[in-house]
Design an enzyme around this catalytic site. Structure first.
Site, PDB file in Angstrom:
ATOM      1  N   ASP A   1      30.124  66.638  24.073  1.00  0.00           N
ATOM      2  CA  ASP A   1      30.487  65.228  23.966  1.00  0.00           C
ATOM      3  C   ASP A   1      31.961  65.036  24.249  1.00  0.00           C
ATOM      4  O   ASP A   1      32.773  65.933  24.055  1.00  0.00           O
ATOM      5  CB  ASP A   1      30.196  64.721  22.541  1.00  0.00           C
ATOM      6  CG  ASP A   1      28.703  64.539  22.311  1.00  0.00           C
ATOM      7  OD1 ASP A   1      27.953  64.515  23.320  1.00  0.00           O
ATOM      8  OD2 ASP A   1      28.300  64.453  21.137  1.00  0.00           O
TER       9      ASP A   1
ATOM     10  N   ASP B   1      34.838  66.089  18.080  1.00  0.00           N
ATOM     11  CA  ASP B   1      33.915  67.160  17.724  1.00  0.00           C
ATOM     12  C   ASP B   1      33.477  67.962  18.951  1.00  0.00           C
ATOM     13  O   ASP B   1      33.372  69.182  18.908  1.00  0.00           O
ATOM     14  CB  ASP B   1      32.671  66.581  17.036  1.00  0.00           C
ATOM     15  CG  ASP B   1      32.884  66.458  15.532  1.00  0.00           C
ATOM     16  OD1 ASP B   1      33.950  66.933  15.057  1.00  0.00           O
ATOM     17  OD2 ASP B   1      31.997  65.895  14.857  1.00  0.00           O
TER      18      ASP B   1
ATOM     19  N   GLU C   1      25.567  70.643  23.472  1.00  0.00           N
ATOM     20  CA  GLU C   1      25.719  70.545  22.035  1.00  0.00           C
ATOM     21  C   GLU C   1      24.687  69.573  21.469  1.00  0.00           C
ATOM     22  O   GLU C   1      24.512  68.468  21.965  1.00  0.00           O
ATOM     23  CB  GLU C   1      27.143  70.057  21.742  1.00  0.00           C
ATOM     24  CG  GLU C   1      27.323  69.426  20.417  1.00  0.00           C
ATOM     25  CD  GLU C   1      28.420  68.353  20.435  1.00  0.00           C
ATOM     26  OE1 GLU C   1      29.026  68.092  21.491  1.00  0.00           O
ATOM     27  OE2 GLU C   1      28.655  67.787  19.367  1.00  0.00           O
TER      28      GLU C   1
ATOM     29  N   ASP D   1      34.065  63.506  22.596  1.00  0.00           N
ATOM     30  CA  ASP D   1      34.818  63.126  21.396  1.00  0.00           C
ATOM     31  C   ASP D   1      35.485  64.352  20.783  1.00  0.00           C
ATOM     32  O   ASP D   1      35.426  65.451  21.342  1.00  0.00           O
ATOM     33  CB  ASP D   1      33.891  62.433  20.378  1.00  0.00           C
ATOM     34  CG  ASP D   1      32.741  63.325  19.956  1.00  0.00           C
ATOM     35  OD1 ASP D   1      32.695  64.497  20.419  1.00  0.00           O
ATOM     36  OD2 ASP D   1      31.891  62.875  19.172  1.00  0.00           O
TER      37      ASP D   1
END
Ligand code: 0RA
Length: 667
Positions: free
Chosen positions: A525, A529, A451, A527
């Site tokens: 990632d 998102d 990403e 996180d």
């Protein structure tokens, strides 16, 4: 021609001595008979039930010709108990005078000479037998016996034949006030595999003949059953009544069947000729087209020039009227095509022409070139007149055609889009964003879907380019559950993915032989998102690339969440729990630093390699197919709603649940 020779005409071989006893006429007859009986198929098509029934149609055709010429009003077909058939008409009767060339009764000439029929009655009288079938002489040749009885000029003329050979010359056997012809015959079991007529087959064809010959009375009687069965067909409405029968089961978009009958005079081969055309049409809600074409009572299954003319006229007339209708005209940008005016159309085209020509023996297609223009003209004129007088009938027809136009345009667009997309996927080479590996063996190659561009940069530097390819994708990819394939394939990220993977698109179309990497690794990632994007990617793979999952090609990378350092030592922790455990190992907190990785981009290339990409150290999760009972696509769709919603808590839960269909796998 008496005695032993009568029974088996085919086997007659005349020696020179014998030949002297026969007139030229008789020899010709025997030769003809021999030809027909040696190859019945050449004359009657087949020797089965189909051919057998043609025997009756052949005789009936001659009666119908008398009707068409305006002399007969009815035909009667009687199936006799002994298996013979009787065909009775009230036409003029076969001419009884002495034939000028053959010097015998014309009856005998008509009944014994091949193709004799066509030679009679120039111009006005056209024998459909000559056009349609093969003439009654063929029926005679293929009958065990045949009798003809002609009522003409107040006298009854009679002759009987065995396998086409006259038993005696034509005799006058009585007086009569009527005119007409009676033909009785028994089909020859030496020729036909069956000689039993089928009532329904006959019935259906005779009814069709009645429809096609408006006003003609046809009687069918079956004396083989007790009591005899009898049916009578007469349709004064002609093919209009035929159409009523055809459209009975379908819903028409307008009220009345359109029907017209006209003549067109023309010149062909320096001769004045006349085409008679009868047309019936209607539009139904069905999306099929049903058009039946007949020429001189012959069913032209493949249409031909009459159909071409009809279609051209229909398209032109409807477009002309559309142009004049302001409100309807606005609904489509262009003209109605031939296809647009054909959907839902039910039509019968019934024409009569003096010299029809067909493409083949089966007469499936009319080829007379002059017919197209003539029919086009007639239909143009008549339809225009009709619609001018019946605007309420016209409107729903135009609306129906417009609907077809739109549906066709939409379908075409959709097709073009898919083809275009497919072309991009198949032909366009690899996406520019892909940093490919040098390994060509898919079994050894890996693709990292990363990403964002910065993470992509780290991954590109950190990877082993020999066998690891990097594909950076931008932000959130499309929610494929909600979108149509066309839109999905229009999405840049999806296109890039599909092209890089190389195995095609769509669960049913995936070709694993073309798969370019046996490990496809989603690396996002750690996180919220990142989870989002991961879920969107998973959704895409589950919904559209499922075989990749079923064959174990899809993985999720596990980057560490923390880097814990004390002095020269450094540890990676992949979860909070792991972080706590590492911290517990240290005796004191002095000099301990804990770095939380928010994104892959925060790691330098070496760190990314050693923690997430190096096959010897990384931890990959292999994505497994759903358990049939636990989570299907519908549920995924539901959870997707949650995930895409504004609430944080359900989203967190969903991400946790992801783990349920992601099994741990150490490599
Ligand atoms: C030859 C010439 C004409 C009529 C026929 C044959 C004819 C054949 C059959 C067979 C069954 N019914 C038939 N009706 C008529 C022309 C007659 C004329 O010009 O007068």
């Amino acid at each position: 021609m008496k005695g032993k020779n009568q029974e088996k005409a085919v086997d007659i071989v005349l020696n020179q001595e014998e030949q002297k006893d026969y007139s030229a006429h008789q020899i010709k007859v025997l030769k003809g008979l021999e030809a027909v009986r040696k190859r019945p198929g050449m004359y009657i098509g087949t020797q089965d039930e189909t051919g057998l029934h043609k025997m009756i149609y052949e005789v009936v055709d001659n009666s119908v010709d008398e009707f068409m010429a305006g002399y007969a009003s009815q035909v009667e077909v009687v199936l006799k108990q002994d298996g013979s058939v009787e065909v009775i008409d009230d036409g003029r009767g076969i001419p009884t005078d002495i034939h000028p060339q053959e010097k015998i009764s014309t009856i005998e000439v008509v009944m014994t000479h091949l193709h004799a029929g066509g030679k009679f009655g120039s111009g006005a009288y056209k024998i459909s037998g000559g056009l349609h079938g093969v003439g009654v002489s063929v029926v005679n040749a293929l009958s065990e016996w045949l009798e003809v009885e002609v009522h003409r000029n107040g006298e009854i003329h009679y002759q009987k034949y065995r396998r086409g050979v006259p038993e005696e010359s034509v005799k006058i056997i009585g007086k009569t006030k009527k005119t007409g012809t009676i033909v009785r015959f028994k089909a020859d079991p030496e020729i036909f595999t069956t000689t039993e007529f089928n009532y329904n087959t006959l019935r259906n064809r005779l009814e069709e003949i009645a429809f096609l010959n408006k006003g003609l009375k046809i009687k069918l009687k079956d004396e083989r059953t007790q009591p005899p069965k009898e049916e009578f067909f007469q349709y004064n409405g002609g093919i209009l009544e035929f159409m009523e029968k055809l459209t009975k089961k379908s819903r028409m978009v307008h009220k009345k069947i359109i029907y017209f009958e006209t003549k067109a005079e023309y010149e062909e081969k320096n001769e004045k000729r006349e085409l008679i055309g009868e047309f019936a049409l209607a539009y139904t809600e069905s999306n099929q087209e049903r058009v039946f074409c007949f020429t001189n009572g012959i069913d032209n299954k493949l249409g031909g020039t009459h159909l071409e003319g009809f279609r051209a006229a229909l398209t032109k007339t409807l477009n002309d009227f559309l142009k004049k209708d302001e409100s309807l005209k606005k609904k489509i940008p262009g003209n109605l095509s031939g296809d647009d005016v054909r959907e839902g159309l039910v039509a019968i085209i019934n024409i009569k022409v003096p010299e029809p020509q067909f493409n083949s023996q089966t007469k499936e297609k009319l080829v007379n070139a002059e017919v197209k223009g003539l029919v086009q003209q007639i239909v143009n004129d008549e339809l225009t007149l009709y619609f001018e007088h019946n605007p309420n009938e016209l409107k729903p027809i135009l609306e129906r055609c417009i609907l077809t136009y739109r549906a066709r345009e939409a379908a075409k667009k959709a097709r073009e889009m898919v083809t275009k997309r497919k072309g991009i996927l198949e032909g366009g080479g690899l996406p520019g964003k892909l940093a490919d590996c040098s390994e060509k063996d898919p079994a050894l190659a890996e693709l990292f879907i990363v990403e964002g561009d910065s993470a992509g940069g780290s991954a590109k530097q950190g990877r082993d380019r020999n066998f690891q390819a990097i594909l950076p994708i931008k932000g959130k990819i499309l929610n494929v559950i909600k979108a149509k394939d066309i839109k999905i394939l229009d999405n840049d990220e999806v296109k890039t993915l599909v092209t890089a993977i190389g195995a095609g698109y769509g669960n049913d179309n995936i070709d694993l032989n073309k798969l370019r990497y046996h490990k496809i690794i989603i690396m996002t990632d750690a996180d919220v998102d990142g989870s989002h994007i991961r879920t969107l990617l998973l959704t895409f793979f589950f919904a559209k690339m499922r075989p990749l999952i079923e064959h174990g090609h899809l993985y999720i990378a596990q980057p560490p969440l923390y880097l814990i350092k004390k002095g020269k030592e450094s540890y990676y922790a992949y979860s909070d729990k792991e972080k706590e455990e590492i911290l517990k190992k240290f005796k004191d907190d002095k000099g301990v630093t804990v770095q939380r990785y928010k994104g892959l981009g925060e790691m330098n290339p070496e760190q990314l390699w050693e923690t997430t990409m190096d096959p010897n150290r990384r931890v990959l999760l292999q994505v497994k197919p759903f358990d049939e009972n636990s989570l299907d696509l519908k549920r995924l769709e539901e959870t997707f709603e949650i995930l895409m919603g504004d609430e944080v808590e359900p989203r967190r839960k969903f991400i946790e649940e992801n783990a349920k269909y992601v099994a741990h796998l150490d490599l």
